[in-house]
Design an enzyme around this catalytic site. Structure first.
Site, PDB file in Angstrom:
ATOM      1  N   ALA A 165       0.846  -1.195   0.000  1.00 27.22           N
ATOM      2  CA  ALA A 165       0.000   0.000   0.000  1.00 27.22           C
ATOM      3  C   ALA A 165       0.875   1.235   0.000  1.00 27.22           C
ATOM      4  O   ALA A 165       2.040   1.177   0.398  1.00 27.22           O
ATOM      5  CB  ALA A 165      -0.881   0.024   1.258  1.00 27.22           C
ATOM      6  N   SER A 217      -6.178  -0.894   9.170  1.00 32.45           N
ATOM      7  CA  SER A 217      -5.397   0.013  10.018  1.00 32.45           C
ATOM      8  C   SER A 217      -6.270   0.727  11.047  1.00 32.45           C
ATOM      9  O   SER A 217      -7.439   1.039  10.783  1.00 32.45           O
ATOM     10  CB  SER A 217      -4.751   1.058   9.111  1.00 32.45           C
ATOM     11  N   GLU A 237      -6.002   3.689  11.521  1.00 32.18           N
ATOM     12  CA  GLU A 237      -6.355   4.961  10.885  1.00 32.18           C
ATOM     13  C   GLU A 237      -7.810   4.951  10.407  1.00 32.18           C
ATOM     14  O   GLU A 237      -8.391   6.002  10.172  1.00 32.18           O
ATOM     15  CB  GLU A 237      -5.440   5.224   9.685  1.00 32.18           C
ATOM     16  N   TYR A 260      -5.732   8.097   2.958  1.00 33.50           N
ATOM     17  CA  TYR A 260      -5.175   6.797   3.359  1.00 33.50           C
ATOM     18  C   TYR A 260      -6.205   6.035   4.188  1.00 33.50           C
ATOM     19  O   TYR A 260      -6.498   4.864   3.925  1.00 33.50           O
ATOM     20  CB  TYR A 260      -3.884   7.001   4.184  1.00 33.50           C
ATOM     21  N   PHE A 293       8.354   7.726   8.917  1.00 30.37           N
ATOM     22  CA  PHE A 293       7.413   7.606  10.037  1.00 30.37           C
ATOM     23  C   PHE A 293       8.051   8.188  11.294  1.00 30.37           C
ATOM     24  O   PHE A 293       9.277   8.141  11.466  1.00 30.37           O
ATOM     25  CB  PHE A 293       7.015   6.139  10.238  1.00 30.37           C
ATOM     26  N   VAL A 294       7.191   8.679  12.206  1.00 28.94           N
ATOM     27  CA  VAL A 294       7.739   9.494  13.295  1.00 28.94           C
ATOM     28  C   VAL A 294       8.694   8.716  14.192  1.00 28.94           C
ATOM     29  O   VAL A 294       9.706   9.252  14.641  1.00 28.94           O
ATOM     30  CB  VAL A 294       6.603  10.174  14.095  1.00 28.94           C
TER      31      VAL A 294
HETATM   32  P1  NAP Z   1       5.817  -0.151   4.334  1.00 27.29           P
HETATM   33  O1  NAP Z   1       7.081  -0.488   5.063  1.00 27.29           O
HETATM   34  O2  NAP Z   1       5.595   1.249   3.875  1.00 27.29           O
HETATM   35  O3  NAP Z   1       5.707  -1.159   3.095  1.00 27.29           O
HETATM   36  C1  NAP Z   1       4.765  -0.919   2.087  1.00 27.29           C
HETATM   37  C2  NAP Z   1       4.971  -1.974   1.008  1.00 27.29           C
HETATM   38  O4  NAP Z   1       4.013  -1.731  -0.035  1.00 27.29           O
HETATM   39  C3  NAP Z   1       6.365  -1.937   0.364  1.00 27.29           C
HETATM   40  O5  NAP Z   1       6.779  -3.269   0.098  1.00 27.29           O
HETATM   41  C4  NAP Z   1       6.102  -1.212  -0.939  1.00 27.29           C
HETATM   42  O6  NAP Z   1       6.980  -1.559  -1.992  1.00 27.29           O
HETATM   43  C5  NAP Z   1       4.710  -1.733  -1.271  1.00 27.29           C
HETATM   44  N1  NAP Z   1       4.031  -0.876  -2.242  1.00 27.29           N
HETATM   45  C6  NAP Z   1       3.665   0.419  -2.072  1.00 27.29           C
HETATM   46  N2  NAP Z   1       3.087   0.862  -3.195  1.00 27.29           N
HETATM   47  C7  NAP Z   1       3.084  -0.159  -4.077  1.00 27.29           C
HETATM   48  C8  NAP Z   1       2.646  -0.315  -5.420  1.00 27.29           C
HETATM   49  N3  NAP Z   1       2.075   0.694  -6.082  1.00 27.29           N
HETATM   50  N4  NAP Z   1       2.813  -1.515  -6.025  1.00 27.29           N
HETATM   51  C9  NAP Z   1       3.403  -2.544  -5.373  1.00 27.29           C
HETATM   52  N5  NAP Z   1       3.847  -2.458  -4.102  1.00 27.29           N
HETATM   53  C10 NAP Z   1       3.695  -1.274  -3.482  1.00 27.29           C
HETATM   54  O7  NAP Z   1       4.536  -0.536   5.228  1.00 27.29           O
HETATM   55  P2  NAP Z   1       4.422  -1.497   6.516  1.00 27.29           P
HETATM   56  O8  NAP Z   1       4.620  -0.664   7.722  1.00 27.29           O
HETATM   57  O9  NAP Z   1       5.196  -2.700   6.275  1.00 27.29           O
HETATM   58  O10 NAP Z   1       2.851  -1.825   6.476  1.00 27.29           O
HETATM   59  C11 NAP Z   1       2.357  -2.930   5.726  1.00 27.29           C
HETATM   60  C12 NAP Z   1       0.868  -2.731   5.496  1.00 27.29           C
HETATM   61  O11 NAP Z   1       0.194  -2.610   6.744  1.00 27.29           O
HETATM   62  C13 NAP Z   1       0.503  -1.486   4.720  1.00 27.29           C
HETATM   63  O12 NAP Z   1      -0.628  -1.790   3.926  1.00 27.29           O
HETATM   64  C14 NAP Z   1       0.123  -0.490   5.789  1.00 27.29           C
HETATM   65  O13 NAP Z   1      -0.776   0.467   5.264  1.00 27.29           O
HETATM   66  C15 NAP Z   1      -0.528  -1.391   6.798  1.00 27.29           C
HETATM   67  N6  NAP Z   1      -0.463  -0.960   8.193  1.00 27.29           N
HETATM   68  C16 NAP Z   1       0.731  -0.652   8.757  1.00 27.29           C
HETATM   69  C17 NAP Z   1       0.773  -0.296  10.091  1.00 27.29           C
HETATM   70  C18 NAP Z   1       2.072   0.072  10.763  1.00 27.29           C
HETATM   71  O14 NAP Z   1       2.014   0.673  11.837  1.00 27.29           O
HETATM   72  N7  NAP Z   1       3.206  -0.311  10.220  1.00 27.29           N
HETATM   73  C19 NAP Z   1      -0.414  -0.267  10.849  1.00 27.29           C
HETATM   74  C20 NAP Z   1      -1.610  -0.622  10.226  1.00 27.29           C
HETATM   75  C21 NAP Z   1      -1.622  -0.980   8.908  1.00 27.29           C
HETATM   76  P3  NAP Z   1       8.309  -0.699  -2.323  1.00 27.29           P
HETATM   77  O15 NAP Z   1       9.380  -1.255  -1.421  1.00 27.29           O
HETATM   78  O16 NAP Z   1       8.554  -0.994  -3.750  1.00 27.29           O
HETATM   79  O17 NAP Z   1       7.987   0.729  -2.035  1.00 27.29           O
HETATM   80  N1  GDD Z   2       5.624  11.087  10.137  1.00 27.67           N
HETATM   81  C1  GDD Z   2       5.690  12.087  11.040  1.00 27.67           C
HETATM   82  N2  GDD Z   2       6.709  12.983  10.951  1.00 27.67           N
HETATM   83  N3  GDD Z   2       4.751  12.169  11.988  1.00 27.67           N
HETATM   84  C2  GDD Z   2       4.857  13.144  12.903  1.00 27.67           C
HETATM   85  C3  GDD Z   2       5.884  14.091  12.879  1.00 27.67           C
HETATM   86  C4  GDD Z   2       6.855  14.015  11.845  1.00 27.67           C
HETATM   87  O1  GDD Z   2       7.782  14.814  11.745  1.00 27.67           O
HETATM   88  N4  GDD Z   2       5.712  14.939  13.938  1.00 27.67           N
HETATM   89  C5  GDD Z   2       4.628  14.523  14.588  1.00 27.67           C
HETATM   90  N5  GDD Z   2       4.091  13.449  13.977  1.00 27.67           N
HETATM   91  C6  GDD Z   2       2.864  12.752  14.382  1.00 27.67           C
HETATM   92  C7  GDD Z   2       1.835  12.607  13.263  1.00 27.67           C
HETATM   93  O2  GDD Z   2       1.128  13.827  13.093  1.00 27.67           O
HETATM   94  C8  GDD Z   2       0.986  11.466  13.827  1.00 27.67           C
HETATM   95  O3  GDD Z   2       0.041  11.981  14.732  1.00 27.67           O
HETATM   96  C9  GDD Z   2       1.995  10.625  14.609  1.00 27.67           C
HETATM   97  O4  GDD Z   2       3.176  11.416  14.738  1.00 27.67           O
HETATM   98  C10 GDD Z   2       2.363   9.298  13.946  1.00 27.67           C
HETATM   99  O5  GDD Z   2       2.725   9.540  12.602  1.00 27.67           O
HETATM  100  P1  GDD Z   2       3.380   8.389  11.684  1.00 27.67           P
HETATM  101  O6  GDD Z   2       4.529   7.775  12.380  1.00 27.67           O
HETATM  102  O7  GDD Z   2       3.613   8.998  10.349  1.00 27.67           O
HETATM  103  O8  GDD Z   2       2.270   7.258  11.659  1.00 27.67           O
HETATM  104  P2  GDD Z   2       0.686   7.308  11.442  1.00 27.67           P
HETATM  105  O9  GDD Z   2       0.048   7.065  12.778  1.00 27.67           O
HETATM  106  O10 GDD Z   2       0.267   8.500  10.688  1.00 27.67           O
HETATM  107  O11 GDD Z   2       0.451   6.047  10.475  1.00 27.67           O
HETATM  108  C11 GDD Z   2       1.086   4.809  10.735  1.00 27.67           C
HETATM  109  O12 GDD Z   2       0.253   4.009  11.538  1.00 27.67           O
HETATM  110  C12 GDD Z   2      -0.987   3.649  10.920  1.00 27.67           C
HETATM  111  C13 GDD Z   2      -1.773   2.819  11.956  1.00 27.67           C
HETATM  112  O13 GDD Z   2      -2.389   3.667  12.877  1.00 27.67           O
HETATM  113  C14 GDD Z   2       1.384   4.152   9.379  1.00 27.67           C
HETATM  114  O14 GDD Z   2       2.147   2.994   9.595  1.00 27.67           O
HETATM  115  C15 GDD Z   2       0.104   3.747   8.678  1.00 27.67           C
HETATM  116  O15 GDD Z   2       0.422   2.981   7.506  1.00 27.67           O
HETATM  117  C16 GDD Z   2      -0.715   2.889   9.650  1.00 27.67           C
HETATM  118  O16 GDD Z   2      -1.931   2.476   9.052  1.00 27.67           O
END
Ligand code: NAP
Ligand code: GDD
Length: 330
Positions: free
Chosen positions: A90, A133, A135, A157, A196-197
């Site tokens: 994604a 998520s 989110e 998103y 990511f933060v």
């Molecule tokens: P990530 O590190 O950003 O990995 C995203 C993956 O999606 C990468 O392998 C990326 O490939 C691939 N991708 C993005 N756009 C694509 C496209 N157009 N075609 C094919 N592949 C594509 O994310 P993650 O943290 O591992 O999260 C995995 C999933 O869980 C995501 O769907 C995310 O939204 C969801 N999620 C994450 C969290 C979290 O906190 N980590 C929480 C809830 C849900 P490239 O390497 O080529 O960019």
């Molecule tokens: N990225 C980022 N960068 N976030 C910041 C910053 C900054 O400099 N300063 C403050 N933040 C705050 C954002 O506004 C948000 O409230 C929080 O930190 C977390 O931001 P991220 O780490 O970017 O994560 P996210 O919560 O928006 O999204 C992640 O978690 C989701 C699940 O709740 C991602 O992994 C999503 O893919 C995932 O679905």
């Protein structure tokens, strides 16, 4: 003695990402044949784009395909004939989804739809996991959030993930597919992307300690998140697909902390006072913020036997130490 190793075949989209790499390791450890979908460019630049997979690269079968192309997804599913499919790919960065709503919605919604449709046509018995998520809860009405909490997404998103969630549930209800939604709260690790933060903070701390930087610019420090360790969360994905019935599950620690607390813990781990280095940058605020996410993973605990073990302080220590090691300062 009978082996506990499986002979099953799994297909992972997003295998190059944080979760995909941990999940691939988890499944290999269980004896799965693991296939992954990657973008074509990844195969041309493996050192950079497959870096999270370098330890296991030789044990994976990678297929170039695009989430934007039904034909390419159909081809890979036809070739692989998976028993289980984990759809993790994604556009996952919430902040970027405000800059490009169109590609976020296209990739995330169509990608999920194409994959579900190809599986239904070619291998309808395949078990399917969708990476939903927290989110999706967005401006949540209740705290903590569980499987019954209403969705109120605050970004394209979040909207794309609600659509993916509904598509997954609909394929389960309409076509009898074994399709599950994980509703995962934030999970981090030393493999987290630098945008990511959590990783921005831990990498920033390391750079400051190494004398390569003097400040860390951040946005909203008051946002509250429920942060766990990614390695533990991928086990929950697998558990969902091993149940007798398909269902949807919240995966979370149940504890929430502010970004400010995260910052304070990360700097104090190396003996620094964050107030001397952190600068607030209004440009980094989001047009619509999700202020408070805190999950109730009671259903996963009861039905999957899943629970988190790594607490926030331990997670932060691991991430800061990893970033310091990468700069050669510990
Ligand atoms: P990530 O590190 O950003 O990995 C995203 C993956 O999606 C990468 O392998 C990326 O490939 C691939 N991708 C993005 N756009 C694509 C496209 N157009 N075609 C094919 N592949 C594509 O994310 P993650 O943290 O591992 O999260 C995995 C999933 O869980 C995501 O769907 C995310 O939204 C969801 N999620 C994450 C969290 C979290 O906190 N980590 C929480 C809830 C849900 P490239 O390497 O080529 O960019
Ligand atoms: N990225 C980022 N960068 N976030 C910041 C910053 C900054 O400099 N300063 C403050 N933040 C705050 C954002 O506004 C948000 O409230 C929080 O930190 C977390 O931001 P991220 O780490 O970017 O994560 P996210 O919560 O928006 O999204 C992640 O978690 C989701 C699940 O709740 C991602 O992994 C999503 O893919 C995932 O679905």
């Amino acid at each position: 003695m009978a082996s506990k190793m499986t002979t099953k075949c799994a297909l992972i989209t997003g295998i190059t990402g944080q979760d995909g790499s941990y999940l691939a390791e988890w499944l290999l450890g269980k004896g799965y044949r693991v296939h992954g979908i990657v973008r074509r460019v990844a195969l041309e630049d493996p050192d950079h784009r497959l870096s999270r997979l370098k330890e296991i690269r030789g044990r994976l079968v990678l297929h170039a395909a695009s989430l934007e192309s039904y034909a390419s997804i159909h081809r890979v599913v036809h070739e692989v004939q998976p028993d289980e499919c984990y759809h993790l790919a994604a556009q996952s960065f919430v902040s970027y989804s405000f800059d490009d709503e169109f590609s976020t919605l296209n990739t995330n919604i169509n990608g999920t739809h194409f994959l579900l449709s190809a599986l239904k046509t070619l291998v309808p018995q395949c078990r399917f996991y969708f990476a939903g998520s927290s989110e999706m809860f967005g401006m949540a009405e209740t705290v903590p959030q569980n499987e019954d909490t209403r969705f109120h997404p605050r970004s394209s998103y979040g909207i794309s993930k609600v659509a993916g969630f509904d598509l997954t549930r609909n394929y389960r209800e309409a076509y009898g597919m074994f399709a599950c939604n994980g509703i995962l709260f934030n999970h981090e690790s030393p493999r987290r992307g630098f945008e990511f933060v959590s990783r921005k903070i831990t990498a920033g701390v390391a750079r400051i300690l190494a004398g390569k930087s003097t400040e860390l610019r951040l946005g909203n420090l008051e946002a509250l998140r429920d942060w766990g360790h990614a390695r533990e969360y991928v086990a929950a994905m697998w558990l969902m697909l091993q149940q007798a019935q398909p269902d949807d599950y919240v995966i979370a620690t149940g504890q929430c902390h502010s970004v400010r607390e995260f910052v304070e813990l990360a700097f104090s781990h190396v003996g620094l006072d964050y107030t001397k280095f952190v600068t607030r940058d209004p440009e980094l605020y989001r047009p619509a913020e999700v202020n408070l996410l805190q999950g109730d993973a009671g259903k996963a605990r009861r039905l999957l036997g899943w629970t988190h073990r790594v607490e926030l302080a331990g997670l932060i220590r691991e991430m800061v130490d990893n970033d310091c090691r990468a700069l050669g300062i510990i």
